[in-house]
Write a protein that holds these residues in place. Sequence first.
Motif, PDB file in Angstrom:
ATOM      1  N   MET A  51       3.880  -6.290  10.854  1.00  0.00           N
ATOM      2  CA  MET A  51       4.003  -5.683   9.528  1.00  0.00           C
ATOM      3  C   MET A  51       3.695  -6.692   8.433  1.00  0.00           C
ATOM      4  SD  MET A  51       7.415  -3.319  10.072  1.00  0.00           S
ATOM      5  CE  MET A  51       7.512  -2.967   8.322  1.00  0.00           C
ATOM      6  N   ASP A  52       4.129  -7.937   8.652  1.00  0.00           N
ATOM      7  CA  ASP A  52       3.860  -8.984   7.661  1.00  0.00           C
ATOM      8  C   ASP A  52       2.351  -9.258   7.560  1.00  0.00           C
ATOM      9  OD1 ASP A  52       4.671 -11.225   5.872  1.00  0.00           O
ATOM     10  OD2 ASP A  52       3.822 -12.437   7.507  1.00  0.00           O
ATOM     11  N   ILE A  53       1.691  -9.338   8.718  1.00  0.00           N
ATOM     12  CA  ILE A  53       0.234  -9.563   8.716  1.00  0.00           C
ATOM     13  C   ILE A  53      -0.484  -8.398   8.033  1.00  0.00           C
ATOM     14  CG2 ILE A  53      -1.815  -9.798  10.181  1.00  0.00           C
ATOM     15  CD1 ILE A  53      -0.009 -11.173  12.260  1.00  0.00           C
ATOM     16  N   ALA A  54      -0.014  -7.166   8.307  1.00  0.00           N
ATOM     17  CA  ALA A  54      -0.629  -5.986   7.691  1.00  0.00           C
ATOM     18  C   ALA A  54      -0.488  -6.041   6.168  1.00  0.00           C
ATOM     19  CB  ALA A  54       0.016  -4.715   8.247  1.00  0.00           C
ATOM     20  N   ASP A  55       0.701  -6.439   5.688  1.00  0.00           N
ATOM     21  CA  ASP A  55       0.899  -6.554   4.232  1.00  0.00           C
ATOM     22  C   ASP A  55      -0.055  -7.584   3.632  1.00  0.00           C
ATOM     23  OD1 ASP A  55       2.873  -4.652   4.258  1.00  0.00           O
ATOM     24  OD2 ASP A  55       4.532  -6.092   4.380  1.00  0.00           O
ATOM     25  N   LYS A  56      -0.199  -8.716   4.304  1.00  0.00           N
ATOM     26  CA  LYS A  56      -1.099  -9.770   3.819  1.00  0.00           C
ATOM     27  C   LYS A  56      -2.547  -9.246   3.744  1.00  0.00           C
ATOM     28  CE  LYS A  56       1.233 -14.069   5.273  1.00  0.00           C
ATOM     29  NZ  LYS A  56       2.543 -13.560   5.734  1.00  0.00           N
ATOM     30  N   LEU A  57      -2.952  -8.572   4.801  1.00  0.00           N
ATOM     31  CA  LEU A  57      -4.330  -8.066   4.845  1.00  0.00           C
ATOM     32  C   LEU A  57      -4.599  -7.063   3.731  1.00  0.00           C
ATOM     33  CD1 LEU A  57      -4.846  -7.588   8.703  1.00  0.00           C
ATOM     34  CD2 LEU A  57      -5.781  -9.405   7.264  1.00  0.00           C
ATOM     35  N   PRO A  85     -15.810  -8.697  17.350  1.00  0.00           N
ATOM     36  CA  PRO A  85     -15.282 -10.069  17.311  1.00  0.00           C
ATOM     37  C   PRO A  85     -13.755 -10.116  17.247  1.00  0.00           C
ATOM     38  CG  PRO A  85     -16.240  -9.471  15.189  1.00  0.00           C
ATOM     39  CD  PRO A  85     -16.585  -8.372  16.134  1.00  0.00           C
ATOM     40  N   VAL A  86     -13.225 -11.219  17.789  1.00  0.00           N
ATOM     41  CA  VAL A  86     -11.769 -11.406  17.862  1.00  0.00           C
ATOM     42  C   VAL A  86     -11.388 -12.746  17.245  1.00  0.00           C
ATOM     43  CG1 VAL A  86      -9.813 -11.757  19.427  1.00  0.00           C
ATOM     44  CG2 VAL A  86     -11.509  -9.953  19.904  1.00  0.00           C
ATOM     45  N   VAL A  87     -10.283 -12.753  16.476  1.00  0.00           N
ATOM     46  CA  VAL A  87      -9.664 -13.975  15.970  1.00  0.00           C
ATOM     47  C   VAL A  87      -8.261 -14.051  16.565  1.00  0.00           C
ATOM     48  CG1 VAL A  87      -8.703 -15.123  13.941  1.00  0.00           C
ATOM     49  CG2 VAL A  87     -10.983 -14.090  13.828  1.00  0.00           C
ATOM     50  N   TYR A  88      -7.956 -15.175  17.198  1.00  0.00           N
ATOM     51  CA  TYR A  88      -6.633 -15.340  17.800  1.00  0.00           C
ATOM     52  C   TYR A  88      -5.625 -15.785  16.753  1.00  0.00           C
ATOM     53  CZ  TYR A  88      -8.685 -15.017  22.477  1.00  0.00           C
ATOM     54  OH  TYR A  88      -9.322 -14.587  23.608  1.00  0.00           O
ATOM     55  N   LEU A  89      -4.453 -15.141  16.777  1.00  0.00           N
ATOM     56  CA  LEU A  89      -3.303 -15.563  15.978  1.00  0.00           C
ATOM     57  C   LEU A  89      -2.175 -15.833  16.967  1.00  0.00           C
ATOM     58  CD1 LEU A  89      -3.385 -12.781  13.205  1.00  0.00           C
ATOM     59  CD2 LEU A  89      -4.492 -15.014  13.172  1.00  0.00           C
ATOM     60  N   THR A  90      -1.833 -17.102  17.159  1.00  0.00           N
ATOM     61  CA  THR A  90      -0.886 -17.427  18.224  1.00  0.00           C
ATOM     62  C   THR A  90      -0.072 -18.664  17.915  1.00  0.00           C
ATOM     63  OG1 THR A  90      -0.757 -17.951  20.594  1.00  0.00           O
ATOM     64  CG2 THR A  90      -2.662 -18.783  19.383  1.00  0.00           C
ATOM     65  N   ALA A  91       1.059 -18.736  18.598  1.00  0.00           N
ATOM     66  CA  ALA A  91       1.905 -19.931  18.470  1.00  0.00           C
ATOM     67  C   ALA A  91       1.582 -20.937  19.561  1.00  0.00           C
ATOM     68  CB  ALA A  91       3.383 -19.533  18.565  1.00  0.00           C
ATOM     69  N   TYR A 111     -13.856 -15.852  17.262  1.00  0.00           N
ATOM     70  CA  TYR A 111     -14.398 -16.151  15.935  1.00  0.00           C
ATOM     71  C   TYR A 111     -13.389 -16.930  15.093  1.00  0.00           C
ATOM     72  CZ  TYR A 111     -18.553 -13.324  16.612  1.00  0.00           C
ATOM     73  OH  TYR A 111     -19.754 -12.846  17.058  1.00  0.00           O
ATOM     74  N   GLY A 112     -12.285 -17.316  15.693  1.00  0.00           N
ATOM     75  CA  GLY A 112     -11.290 -18.123  14.997  1.00  0.00           C
ATOM     76  C   GLY A 112     -10.038 -18.262  15.845  1.00  0.00           C
ATOM     77  N   TYR A 113      -9.230 -19.270  15.511  1.00  0.00           N
ATOM     78  CA  TYR A 113      -8.007 -19.534  16.267  1.00  0.00           C
ATOM     79  C   TYR A 113      -6.992 -20.070  15.258  1.00  0.00           C
ATOM     80  CZ  TYR A 113      -5.308 -20.874  20.454  1.00  0.00           C
ATOM     81  OH  TYR A 113      -4.366 -20.979  21.435  1.00  0.00           O
ATOM     82  N   LEU A 114      -6.049 -19.212  14.872  1.00  0.00           N
ATOM     83  CA  LEU A 114      -5.113 -19.558  13.808  1.00  0.00           C
ATOM     84  C   LEU A 114      -3.696 -19.670  14.384  1.00  0.00           C
ATOM     85  CD1 LEU A 114      -5.091 -20.053  10.740  1.00  0.00           C
ATOM     86  CD2 LEU A 114      -4.650 -17.613  10.443  1.00  0.00           C
ATOM     87  N   LEU A 174      -5.006 -17.332   6.425  1.00  0.00           N
ATOM     88  CA  LEU A 174      -5.455 -16.114   7.088  1.00  0.00           C
ATOM     89  C   LEU A 174      -6.756 -15.615   6.459  1.00  0.00           C
ATOM     90  CD1 LEU A 174      -4.990 -13.742   9.049  1.00  0.00           C
ATOM     91  CD2 LEU A 174      -3.603 -12.656   7.261  1.00  0.00           C
ATOM     92  N   ASN A 175      -6.774 -15.605   5.125  1.00  0.00           N
ATOM     93  CA  ASN A 175      -7.964 -15.122   4.418  1.00  0.00           C
ATOM     94  C   ASN A 175      -9.175 -16.001   4.720  1.00  0.00           C
ATOM     95  OD1 ASN A 175      -9.341 -13.389   2.550  1.00  0.00           O
ATOM     96  ND2 ASN A 175      -9.247 -15.045   1.051  1.00  0.00           N
ATOM     97  N   ALA A 176      -8.968 -17.323   4.693  1.00  0.00           N
ATOM     98  CA  ALA A 176     -10.077 -18.241   4.951  1.00  0.00           C
ATOM     99  C   ALA A 176     -10.628 -18.055   6.363  1.00  0.00           C
ATOM    100  CB  ALA A 176      -9.619 -19.681   4.741  1.00  0.00           C
ATOM    101  N   THR A 177      -9.737 -17.888   7.332  1.00  0.00           N
ATOM    102  CA  THR A 177     -10.168 -17.708   8.727  1.00  0.00           C
ATOM    103  C   THR A 177     -10.963 -16.410   8.883  1.00  0.00           C
ATOM    104  OG1 THR A 177      -8.235 -18.940   9.529  1.00  0.00           O
ATOM    105  CG2 THR A 177      -9.381 -17.510  11.112  1.00  0.00           C
ATOM    106  N   ILE A 178     -10.460 -15.339   8.259  1.00  0.00           N
ATOM    107  CA  ILE A 178     -11.154 -14.051   8.348  1.00  0.00           C
ATOM    108  C   ILE A 178     -12.513 -14.130   7.676  1.00  0.00           C
ATOM    109  CG2 ILE A 178     -11.106 -11.637   7.607  1.00  0.00           C
ATOM    110  CD1 ILE A 178      -8.065 -11.718   7.993  1.00  0.00           C
TER     111      ILE A 178
END
Length: 379
Positions: free
Chosen positions: A17-23, A78-84, A100-103, A112-116
């Motif tokens: 939900m937090d990521i969705a709000d940011k997007l 394309p896929v961007v990974y968001l992981t700990a 296409y990214g690894y955040l 997040l914006n820069a990676t996207i």
Amino acid sequence: MKPVKILIVEDESIVAMDIADKLERLGYEVSGCVDSGELAIETVAQTQPDLVLMDIVLQGDLDGIQTADHIKNNFQIPVVYLTAYADKNTLQRAKLTEPYGYLLKPFKEAELNATIEMALSRINAENKINQQLKLSEQLRQKAEQLSEIRSRYLCITSHEFRTPLSIISLSAELLKEYNDKMSTDKKNEHLNRIQRALKNINQLLEEVLTLGKAEAGQIKFYPERIELSSFCYEIIDEQLLSYHYKTEVEFLTKGECGGACMDRKLLRHILTNLISNAIKYSPDGTPVSLTLTCENNQAIFTIQDHGIGIPPQDRERLFEPFHRAINVGSIPGTGLGLAIVKQCVDLHGGEIWVESQENINGEQSGTTFTVSLPFHTKP
């Protein structure tokens, strides 16, 4: 411009939900939030997002890396990974899927914006490269086709030229060697042979050039308003004169043709070849008919003769260049006329079909060609 659609694949609902709000604050469109690889694959198939943000640890049997690999291979999204997770083994597995990214979590909105944006920039660049590669491949194939067409026509035309050239050469040699001993009639006979051979060569050149241009896509379609009845009479008169009025051509019209708009040059090729064939393959004095029917915004030309007919085995190959029916005997021809007719009909967006009965043991024979051409709008 439509906003970029992004699918979030995250097994923790609060984080998702937090990521969705940011997007959404950044102006992106969230096409969905799912928590398993299986749901991610199903949602990608349904929504076709522009980008997938993928956590590596997910619910279900598939982890994020397996899911990303499936999405890449089956949907090319394309896929961007968001992981700990940043351990060496995980990174190595992730690299194999060409992300296409690894955040790394936690991340800020700007990160997040820069990676996207970097991922989208790479996507656009790759799309442009793929388009250029596709265009280059199309141009290469077109060049190969044109080269093949030229080679084929050069080979066949060279072969077809041999007979008339041999006639010219032989007749000229005989006139040169035995001019003083030949009668006037014999000289005229050889001169007539030379003239006929030259006419055949000229016709062959004209038809090869026309058909070659058509197959290479170099003939353009230019419709214009035509008074069809007058046009048909003109073609008939030309053909009767060419064949020294060896037969009659009956012309009938049905319907209102005032709205006809077609390519004059292409229509001339169609009617000239079909009427010429009808006269040429019919015994002297045997009538030929041309019927013009205008209905439902189309013109239907029916050319009927009572000539030698077309054997069944030749009908499927009628429109192949240089193909001639097995029963034509010594009747002259290049085998290109019907191929040109077919190309001209296709350029009009029309149809052509044939019915024929071969002359066997004196039975009733003849051929009927029917051409249907739609009316067009003058540009």
